[in-house]
Scaffold this motif. Structure first.
Motif, short mmCIF file in Angstrom:
data_model
loop_
_atom_site.label_atom_id
_atom_site.label_comp_id
_atom_site.label_asym_id
_atom_site.label_seq_id
_atom_site.Cartn_x
_atom_site.Cartn_y
_atom_site.Cartn_z
N TYR A 127 0.83 -1.20 0.00
CA TYR A 127 0.00 0.00 0.00
C TYR A 127 0.87 1.26 0.00
CZ TYR A 127 -3.57 -3.33 1.55
OH TYR A 127 -4.41 -4.41 1.64
N ASN A 128 0.36 2.31 -0.63
CA ASN A 128 0.86 3.66 -0.38
C ASN A 128 0.03 4.20 0.78
OD1 ASN A 128 2.96 4.14 -2.31
ND2 ASN A 128 1.40 4.14 -3.89
N ILE A 129 0.69 4.52 1.88
CA ILE A 129 -0.03 4.94 3.09
C ILE A 129 0.07 6.46 3.21
CG2 ILE A 129 -0.29 4.63 5.57
CD1 ILE A 129 1.16 1.94 5.24
N PHE A 130 -1.08 7.12 3.00
CA PHE A 130 -1.15 8.58 3.05
C PHE A 130 -1.79 9.02 4.36
CE2 PHE A 130 -1.35 7.46 -1.46
CZ PHE A 130 -0.40 8.29 -2.01
N LEU A 131 -1.35 10.18 4.83
CA LEU A 131 -1.99 10.82 5.98
C LEU A 131 -2.56 12.14 5.49
CD1 LEU A 131 -2.04 10.21 9.19
CD2 LEU A 131 -0.57 12.21 9.29
N TYR A 132 -3.86 12.27 5.55
CA TYR A 132 -4.55 13.50 5.11
C TYR A 132 -4.96 14.25 6.37
CZ TYR A 132 -8.19 16.32 2.79
OH TYR A 132 -8.98 17.34 2.30
N LYS A 133 -4.31 15.39 6.65
CA LYS A 133 -4.44 16.05 7.96
C LYS A 133 -4.94 17.48 7.84
CE LYS A 133 -1.79 16.62 12.25
NZ LYS A 133 -2.04 18.04 12.51
N ILE A 134 -5.94 17.80 8.65
CA ILE A 134 -6.46 19.16 8.80
C ILE A 134 -6.09 19.65 10.20
CG2 ILE A 134 -8.50 20.64 8.79
CD1 ILE A 134 -7.98 19.46 6.06
N ASN A 135 -5.34 20.72 10.29
CA ASN A 135 -4.92 21.22 11.59
C ASN A 135 -6.10 21.80 12.37
OD1 ASN A 135 -2.26 20.44 11.22
ND2 ASN A 135 -1.65 22.42 10.37
N LYS A 136 -5.92 21.92 13.68
CA LYS A 136 -7.01 22.27 14.58
C LYS A 136 -7.64 23.62 14.27
CE LYS A 136 -3.82 24.21 18.03
NZ LYS A 136 -3.35 24.15 19.43
N GLU A 137 -6.85 24.58 13.73
CA GLU A 137 -7.39 25.93 13.49
C GLU A 137 -8.46 25.96 12.40
OE1 GLU A 137 -3.21 25.90 11.52
OE2 GLU A 137 -4.18 25.10 13.34
#
Length: 371
Positions: A127-137
């Protein structure tokens, strides 16, 4: 002599200033990297973050790929770890075969986690393991902080990381403005953004120096000899993803007893062209069962994602359109139920394979299906 001395001193001053400027640029560059590397030093595979494996659910299939969600409104923000299969074969497993093998209640998350964690164990390399992240602000919330109640601001900045499995390190590979919550991206979203990261099992070279995007071997006419369906790349497209998902010329070749194939049917206009409506568009796959085969595509209309199913029946030397169906998913309202539609021979009588084109299907879908 005095003039030469002045020139030498001036030259040294200029070089000194240039050196200072270069140092400042390098320092700024390092500061910028540091700023973006705050998350890269976090081990997102720590047990703290692995709260349970789930399945990404989109509008066209019960399962798309494994994910892990994590939400902390006060500190880390909201992210989803997406396990995107590198190969076509593994993608088909999750979208088609998984639900047939593992049967359990839709909301039985403990059983779901057990099955998925078992399948992923020691297989991260597939697998290509991606992390899709939205910061708290960027998180919009009321009193509660739960996945059911939070949303994100318009044009939030999404940070996309890729796990370097050799060094067990998360590398920031893209930042972009997004309005979509972390769990709701399917395979095609990542395939389109990062096509070079994926190996397409069936991309190969055949005769006539044409690039083959996909190839299927199956006994379509049920005569005991395997036939072949070939989709060629659309070399008019510039992007790698686009070349194997839009406007693909298609051929059906009849298998002969001497292990060769003869041309049977051709159609250069059956796979939808690139209309730039959304990221999750284009050819998906062909599903074959007995003497039927179905072309599955994704198209979009405003906020509606449409999964299309064009089914043909093969008998004797004919390939005729059997039915055409559409399933709908509202990206703006994931809980909204939109009835699917199916057009049958009552709506179009007898239509040959080579006459089924994008324009034909566009006109057909503008009519109301007969019951």
């Amino acid at each position: 002599m005095k003039l030469l001395l002045k020139i030498l001193i001036l030259s040294l001053l200029i070089n000194s200033c240039n050196g200072q400027n270069k140092t400042k640029i390098i320092e700024k560059s390092k500061e910028g990297i540091k700023k973006h590397n705050n998350d890269e030093n976090i081990d997102f595979l720590d047990k703290k973050y692995l709260t349970g494996y789930l399945l990404n659910i989109d509008g066209s299939s019960m399962s798309e790929h494994p994910i892990v969600n994590y939400l902390d409104c006060e500190n880390e923000g909201y992210f989803t770890m997406h396990f995107i299969p590198k190969s076509d074969t593994l993608r088909v497993f999750w979208t088609d075969k998984y639900n047939k093998i593992y049967k359990y209640e839709y909301d039985d998350l403990d059983t779901e986690n057990k099955h998925i964690s078992g399948l992923l164990k020691n297989n991260y390399n597939l697998y290509n393991i991606f992390l899709y992240k939205i910061n708290k602000e960027y998180i919009v919330r009321d009193r509660l902080c739960s996945e059911e109640s939070v949303n994100i601001k318009d044009n939030s900045i999404a940070n996309i990381y890729l796990l370097d499995q050799t060094n067990n390190r998360w590398n920031l590979i893209k930042q972009l403005k997004e309005n979509v919550l972390p769990p709701y991206h399917d395979n095609n979203y990542f395939l389109k953004l990062f096509p070079k990261l994926f190996s397409f099992d069936k991309v190969l070279k055949l005769s006539k120096n044409r690039n083959v995007a996909y190839s299927y071997d199956f006994d379509l006419d049920q005569d005991g000899i395997k036939d072949k369906i070939i989709l060629y790349t659309n070399d008019e497209e510039k992007g790698e993803f686009e070349r194997i998902h839009f406007g693909l010329p298609m051929e059906v070749k009849k298998g002969l007893p001497n292990n060769t194939f003869q041309d049977w049917y051709k159609n250069n206009n059956i796979i939808f062209k690139n209309n730039f409506n959304c990221a999750a568009e284009g050819f998906n796959r062909i599903v074959i069962k007995e003497n039927y085969f179905t072309i599955e595509d994704y198209i979009c209309s405003d906020y509606i994602s449409i999964s299309t199913y064009t089914t043909f029946k093969v008998f004797e030397d004919k390939i005729l359109l059997h039915k055409y169906g559409e399933a709908y998913f509202d990206k703006a309202d994931h809980d909204k139920k939109i009835p699917s539609k199916t057009w049958t021979q009552k709506d179009f009588n007898e239509v040959n394979f080579e006459d089924v084109t994008e324009n034909f299907l566009i006109k057909l879908r503008q009519t109301k299906p007969r019951k």
